[in-house]
Write an enzyme that holds these catalytic residues in place. Structure first.
Site, PDB file in Angstrom:
ATOM      1  N   ALA A   1      16.613 -10.557  16.767  1.00  0.00           N
ATOM      2  CA  ALA A   1      17.317  -9.768  15.753  1.00  0.00           C
ATOM      3  C   ALA A   1      16.329  -8.884  14.998  1.00  0.00           C
ATOM      4  CB  ALA A   1      18.040 -10.691  14.789  1.00  0.00           C
TER       5      ALA A   1
ATOM      6  N   GLU B   1      25.328 -18.605  22.107  1.00  0.00           N
ATOM      7  CA  GLU B   1      24.222 -19.497  21.731  1.00  0.00           C
ATOM      8  C   GLU B   1      24.766 -20.876  21.364  1.00  0.00           C
ATOM      9  OE1 GLU B   1      20.820 -16.403  20.073  1.00  0.00           O
ATOM     10  OE2 GLU B   1      21.632 -17.886  18.707  1.00  0.00           O
TER      11      GLU B   1
ATOM     12  N   GLN C   1      10.238 -12.709  10.586  1.00  0.00           N
ATOM     13  CA  GLN C   1      11.132 -12.020  11.509  1.00  0.00           C
ATOM     14  C   GLN C   1      10.465 -10.739  12.023  1.00  0.00           C
ATOM     15  OE1 GLN C   1      13.938 -13.585  12.357  1.00  0.00           O
ATOM     16  NE2 GLN C   1      14.531 -12.052  13.871  1.00  0.00           N
TER      17      GLN C   1
ATOM     18  N   ASP D   1      18.844 -23.690  14.478  1.00  0.00           N
ATOM     19  CA  ASP D   1      18.953 -23.858  15.925  1.00  0.00           C
ATOM     20  C   ASP D   1      18.645 -25.316  16.227  1.00  0.00           C
ATOM     21  OD1 ASP D   1      19.486 -21.182  16.206  1.00  0.00           O
ATOM     22  OD2 ASP D   1      17.433 -20.630  16.703  1.00  0.00           O
TER      23      ASP D   1
ATOM     24  N   HIS E   1      19.170 -16.207  10.273  1.00  0.00           N
ATOM     25  CA  HIS E   1      18.177 -17.221   9.880  1.00  0.00           C
ATOM     26  C   HIS E   1      17.523 -16.871   8.549  1.00  0.00           C
ATOM     27  CE1 HIS E   1      18.136 -19.974  13.287  1.00  0.00           C
ATOM     28  NE2 HIS E   1      18.390 -18.930  14.054  1.00  0.00           N
TER      29      HIS E   1
ATOM     30  N   TRP F   1      23.443 -23.421  20.613  1.00  0.00           N
ATOM     31  CA  TRP F   1      22.527 -24.191  19.771  1.00  0.00           C
ATOM     32  C   TRP F   1      22.459 -23.700  18.319  1.00  0.00           C
ATOM     33  CZ3 TRP F   1      21.208 -20.998  23.866  1.00  0.00           C
ATOM     34  CH2 TRP F   1      20.668 -19.765  23.524  1.00  0.00           C
ATOM     35  N   HIS F   2      23.083 -22.531  18.042  1.00  0.00           N
ATOM     36  CA  HIS F   2      22.936 -21.929  16.716  1.00  0.00           C
ATOM     37  C   HIS F   2      24.112 -22.327  15.810  1.00  0.00           C
ATOM     38  CE1 HIS F   2      21.700 -18.401  14.053  1.00  0.00           C
ATOM     39  NE2 HIS F   2      22.908 -18.702  13.609  1.00  0.00           N
TER      40      HIS F   2
ATOM     41  N   SER G   1      18.852 -10.935  10.890  1.00  0.00           N
ATOM     42  CA  SER G   1      18.947 -12.287  11.448  1.00  0.00           C
ATOM     43  C   SER G   1      19.555 -13.239  10.421  1.00  0.00           C
ATOM     44  CB  SER G   1      17.568 -12.816  11.824  1.00  0.00           C
ATOM     45  OG  SER G   1      17.666 -14.208  12.064  1.00  0.00           O
TER      46      SER G   1
HETATM   47 ZN   LIG Z   1      19.497 -19.148  15.832  1.00  0.00          ZN
END
Ligand SMILES: [Zn+2]
Length: 284
Positions: free
Chosen positions: A190, A252, A159, A204, A197, A254-255, A195
């Site tokens: 982020a 988003e 990140q 995603d 993630h 897709w997230h 984040s």
């Molecule tokens: Zn994402």
């Protein structure tokens, strides 16, 4: 005149050849029949072996299923007998899946989840790695879309690298100060430690036919299907349209974030963001 000697019976060469051919053909036919019989016996043996193996596997599966059911019933009974306080503690363990990470709520940068591989270099928290794969397969095999994963778990180092790259690119493109570049970069990537993630609970997912991270992604077969079915697998669309004031992240489509089936269904039904849901639960 000398009586002529009795003539030896004339041999007909054609007959000999005929006989030889018949013997050869018979031998070949015998060989063929013997081979066929041997083959049939072998096939029979293999079939019998396969059958007995199959029935072995089936009975093993049955007993496994029975074991699993018995195990679950036992666990549920044990849970029911626990004192209230202890039961609450166990349920709270499950609440960890509701951990909020955003720009205002950074996570412990040293936290590393127990990871499992989804596919190739993509890894997620072991609790949802196989689930996300199953969800994507069901979408693909059902003919609804062509889902593919394009981001999963990110380490703190990764990140940081993403963020630094963004700063460099912006500084170069806009000829601005580093401070300004950092401010602009944090709108798109982020800040390390903020984040989702990094939790290993977010993926995603995009459609192969439209591999772009923009709003039009929502019209792909994959996103239409995921939006409806992801909660059945324990995932929520984490950054819905019109919620960036609350989440700090743009829309988003897709997230997807794993929270477990119970919470995913409840959150989706409520129409709340994860931030709102968690605040609502705390205030109950
Ligand atoms: Zn994402």
């Amino acid at each position: 005149m000398k009586p002529s000697e009795p003539r030896a019976p004339r041999r007909e060469p054609g007959r000999e050849i005929q006989a030889a051919i018949i013997i050869l053909a018979a031998a070949l036919a015998c060989g063929f029949v013997i081979q066929m019989l041997l083959q049939l016996r072998a096939v029979g043996r293999e079939e019998r072996a396969a059958e007995s193996m199959m029935s072995g596997v089936l009975s093993e599966l049955h007993s496994l299923n029975a074991d699993e059911t018995a195990r679950r019933t036992e666990a549920a009974e044990r849970m029911a007998k626990l004192p209230e306080e202890k039961r609450q503690r166990l349920e709270d363990l499950h609440l960890e899946l509701l951990t909020v990470v955003n720009a205002w709520t950074p996570m412990d940068p040293d936290y590393v989840p127990e990871l499992a591989t989804v596919i190739e270099e993509y890894q997620l928290d072991a609790r949802c790695a196989s689930v996300v794969w199953e969800m994507m397969q069901d979408c693909r095999e059902g003919g609804f879309g062509y889902p593919m994963i394009c981001s999963a778990y990110r380490s703190q180092e990764f990140q940081v690298e993403l963020f630094e790259n963004k700063i460099d690119r912006i500084a170069m493109e806009k000829y601005c100060t580093r401070e300004e570049a950092i401010r602009l970069a944090s709108k798109e990537v982020a800040f390390p430690g903020t984040s989702e993630h990094q939790l290993g609970l977010a993926a995603d997912i995009i459609d192969e036919t439209y591999p772009y991270l923009n709003e039009h992604q929502e019209t792909t077969g994959t996103q239409v299907w995921l939006k409806e079915h992801a909660p059945d697998y324990g995932f929520i669309l984490r950054y819905p349209e019109g919620t960036s004031d609350i989440t700090g992240i743009i829309y988003e489509p897709w997230h997807y974030r794993y929270v477990g089936v119970k919470f995913a269904k409840e959150i989706t039904k409520s129409g709340m963001t994860l931030e709102e849901y968690v605040a609502w639960r705390r205030g109950r």
